[in-house]
Design a protein around this motif. Structure first.
Motif, PDB file in Angstrom:
ATOM      1  N   LYS A 183      10.623  50.649  56.700  1.00 32.55           N
ATOM      2  CA  LYS A 183      11.884  49.966  57.020  1.00 32.55           C
ATOM      3  C   LYS A 183      13.078  50.552  56.269  1.00 32.55           C
ATOM      4  N   THR A 184      12.804  51.368  55.270  1.00 31.06           N
ATOM      5  CA  THR A 184      13.877  51.900  54.430  1.00 31.06           C
ATOM      6  C   THR A 184      14.203  53.342  54.823  1.00 31.06           C
ATOM      7  N   ASN A 185      15.471  53.558  55.178  1.00 31.24           N
ATOM      8  CA  ASN A 185      15.948  54.869  55.608  1.00 31.24           C
ATOM      9  C   ASN A 185      16.449  55.648  54.398  1.00 31.24           C
ATOM     10  N   ALA A 186      15.573  56.468  53.830  1.00 29.69           N
ATOM     11  CA  ALA A 186      15.902  57.196  52.603  1.00 29.69           C
ATOM     12  C   ALA A 186      17.073  58.154  52.802  1.00 29.69           C
ATOM     13  N   ASP A 187      17.110  58.861  53.934  1.00 32.48           N
ATOM     14  CA  ASP A 187      18.186  59.831  54.170  1.00 32.48           C
ATOM     15  C   ASP A 187      19.544  59.141  54.188  1.00 32.48           C
ATOM     16  N   LYS A 188      19.614  58.003  54.842  1.00 34.93           N
ATOM     17  CA  LYS A 188      20.876  57.264  54.919  1.00 34.93           C
ATOM     18  C   LYS A 188      21.311  56.796  53.534  1.00 34.93           C
ATOM     19  N   ILE A 189      20.368  56.309  52.749  1.00 34.56           N
ATOM     20  CA  ILE A 189      20.689  55.842  51.400  1.00 34.56           C
ATOM     21  C   ILE A 189      21.204  57.000  50.549  1.00 34.56           C
ATOM     22  N   GLU A 190      20.549  58.166  50.654  1.00 33.45           N
ATOM     23  CA  GLU A 190      20.976  59.328  49.874  1.00 33.45           C
ATOM     24  C   GLU A 190      22.377  59.780  50.265  1.00 33.45           C
ATOM     25  N   ARG A 191      22.654  59.803  51.574  1.00 31.67           N
ATOM     26  CA  ARG A 191      23.995  60.208  52.031  1.00 31.67           C
ATOM     27  C   ARG A 191      25.056  59.242  51.513  1.00 31.67           C
ATOM     28  N   THR A 192      24.766  57.961  51.599  1.00 36.00           N
ATOM     29  CA  THR A 192      25.722  56.959  51.142  1.00 36.00           C
ATOM     30  C   THR A 192      25.945  57.070  49.637  1.00 36.00           C
ATOM     31  N   ARG A 193      24.856  57.235  48.895  1.00 38.32           N
ATOM     32  CA  ARG A 193      24.954  57.351  47.436  1.00 38.32           C
ATOM     33  C   ARG A 193      25.773  58.568  47.035  1.00 38.32           C
ATOM     34  N   ASP A 194      25.526  59.699  47.680  1.00 37.39           N
ATOM     35  CA  ASP A 194      26.265  60.920  47.353  1.00 37.39           C
ATOM     36  C   ASP A 194      27.748  60.764  47.680  1.00 37.39           C
ATOM     37  N   MET A 195      28.034  60.122  48.811  1.00 42.44           N
ATOM     38  CA  MET A 195      29.424  59.902  49.202  1.00 42.44           C
ATOM     39  C   MET A 195      30.143  59.014  48.192  1.00 42.44           C
ATOM     40  N   LEU A 196      29.480  57.941  47.769  1.00 41.23           N
ATOM     41  CA  LEU A 196      30.099  57.015  46.810  1.00 41.23           C
ATOM     42  C   LEU A 196      30.305  57.687  45.459  1.00 41.23           C
ATOM     43  N   CYS A 197      29.319  58.437  45.001  1.00 38.32           N
ATOM     44  CA  CYS A 197      29.463  59.158  43.731  1.00 38.32           C
ATOM     45  C   CYS A 197      30.649  60.115  43.779  1.00 38.32           C
ATOM     46  N   ALA A 198      30.797  60.815  44.894  1.00 38.51           N
ATOM     47  CA  ALA A 198      31.903  61.763  45.039  1.00 38.51           C
ATOM     48  C   ALA A 198      33.246  61.043  45.047  1.00 38.51           C
ATOM     49  N   ARG A 199      33.315  59.919  45.740  1.00 40.07           N
ATOM     50  CA  ARG A 199      34.572  59.171  45.805  1.00 40.07           C
ATOM     51  C   ARG A 199      34.951  58.616  44.440  1.00 40.07           C
ATOM     52  N   VAL A 200      33.969  58.087  43.715  1.00 46.82           N
ATOM     53  CA  VAL A 200      34.257  57.536  42.393  1.00 46.82           C
ATOM     54  C   VAL A 200      34.692  58.639  41.432  1.00 46.82           C
ATOM     55  N   THR A 201      34.088  59.808  41.545  1.00 47.65           N
ATOM     56  CA  THR A 201      34.507  60.942  40.714  1.00 47.65           C
ATOM     57  C   THR A 201      35.951  61.307  41.007  1.00 47.65           C
ATOM     58  N   THR A 202      36.328  61.333  42.275  1.00 47.12           N
ATOM     59  CA  THR A 202      37.708  61.619  42.661  1.00 47.12           C
ATOM     60  C   THR A 202      38.652  60.573  42.107  1.00 47.12           C
ATOM     61  N   MET A 203      38.243  59.302  42.189  1.00 56.04           N
ATOM     62  CA  MET A 203      39.069  58.223  41.656  1.00 56.04           C
ATOM     63  C   MET A 203      39.220  58.354  40.154  1.00 56.04           C
ATOM     64  N   SER A 204      38.141  58.748  39.463  1.00 55.70           N
ATOM     65  CA  SER A 204      38.195  58.911  38.008  1.00 55.70           C
ATOM     66  C   SER A 204      39.191  59.993  37.615  1.00 55.70           C
ATOM     67  N   LEU A 205      39.198  61.083  38.368  1.00 48.48           N
ATOM     68  CA  LEU A 205      40.115  62.180  38.060  1.00 48.48           C
ATOM     69  C   LEU A 205      41.555  61.785  38.309  1.00 48.48           C
ATOM     70  N   ALA A 206      41.761  60.826  39.227  1.00 51.14           N
ATOM     71  CA  ALA A 206      43.121  60.405  39.580  1.00 51.14           C
ATOM     72  C   ALA A 206      43.682  59.385  38.605  1.00 51.14           C
ATOM     73  N   VAL A 207      42.813  58.764  37.795  1.00 49.78           N
ATOM     74  CA  VAL A 207      43.268  57.712  36.870  1.00 49.78           C
ATOM     75  C   VAL A 207      44.070  58.327  35.728  1.00 49.78           C
TER      76      VAL A 207
END
Length: 262
Positions: free
Chosen positions: A238-262
């Motif tokens: 029932k757990t879609n590992a690929d989808k979770i990995e894509r979402t996690r990588d996207m969120l990590c990248a966005r938070v890193t971008t936000m951190s650099l902008a602070v």
């Protein structure tokens, strides 16, 4: 700050019986704000706003447990002679993602690097020494019930007239006071509501950090894989590992971008 609903309901709350404070049926009648068909909206003392917050965690709406706990805490504060602001802050704190949801939420936020963006050691600090950085709220701040049961997203809050009014008049007004904060929606229904507010110009789309798994215990396996606590080969079908990995990588990248902008 003036809180019209607090002024209206504080005397009612101070007169509640012990059974009502424990959630008896008449409690909800006394706290009723509006009703439309199967929907009812009830007061909860969650007006407290943290204007200095940099992170806003947005749930869908308080449930019955949160309502009863908040009302009981407000009554304790009022009986002790606390000021309006102290009483509302304490009532809000009683329901801030308590129970099993809180450690799940902390693990998820830490995994995407939110603690680094905020400059703290761990997102656990948001519920302690760094609480000034967090504002917890709901898209529908006052509890909504459907035929007496907790609202879970149907009917859609962006389409039903009563729910849309609640969304704009409560959360929408809160969001305007937090122009630099990052909003993390918990669940698809909340994300849709935030996107609706962004389209209406209430908040900026870049303030919304979509995709974090819901921290509910019912989502345990997805959370465990997201944070690295379970191996891929041990996941259920029932757990879609690929989808979770894509979402996690996207969120990590966005938070890193936000951190650099602070």
């Amino acid at each position: 700050m003036q809180y019209p609903l607090f002024a209206r309901f504080a005397p009612i709350i101070q007169s509640l019986s012990s059974s009502e404070l424990q959630g008896s049926g008449t409690l909800y009648d006394k706290l009723l704000l509006e009703r439309a068909e199967k929907l009812s909206v009830h007061y909860v003392p969650f007006e407290h706003l943290n204007p200095g917050a940099r992170l806003v965690i947005v749930g869908i709406t308080p449930g019955k447990t949160q309502l009863v706990n908040a009302i009981a805490e407000l009554r304790r504060q009022l009986d002790a002679g606390s000021s309006q602001d102290v009483a509302l802050r304490a009532a809000k704190a009683t329901g801030a993602f308590s129970g099993a949801m809180r450690p799940n939420l902390i693990s998820l936020l830490n995994r995407i690097g939110m603690q680094r963006m905020l400059g703290i050691g761990s997102c656990a600090d948001l519920f302690g020494s760094a609480s000034h950085l967090l504002h917890s709220t709901s898209a529908l701040r006052n509890p909504v019930f459907v035929d007496g049961a907790n609202y879970s997203g149907n009917p859609k809050m962006t389409r039903h007239p009563l729910l849309k009014k609640q969304l704009l008049a409560t959360f929408g007004e809160e969001a305007k006071l937090l122009p630099s904060a990052v909003f993390v929606p918990l669940g698809d229904a909340v994300d849709e509501a935030l996107q609706f507010l962004a389209a209406a110009g209430v908040i900026k789309r870049e303030q919304i950090l979509s995709g974090l798994p819901h921290p509910s215990g019912a989502n345990a396996e997805r959370i465990m894989y997201f944070v690295g606590g379970k191996a891929r080969e041990k996941l259920s079908s029932k757990t879609n590992a690929d989808k979770i990995e894509r979402t996690r990588d996207m969120l990590c990248a966005r938070v890193t971008t936000m951190s650099l902008a602070v």
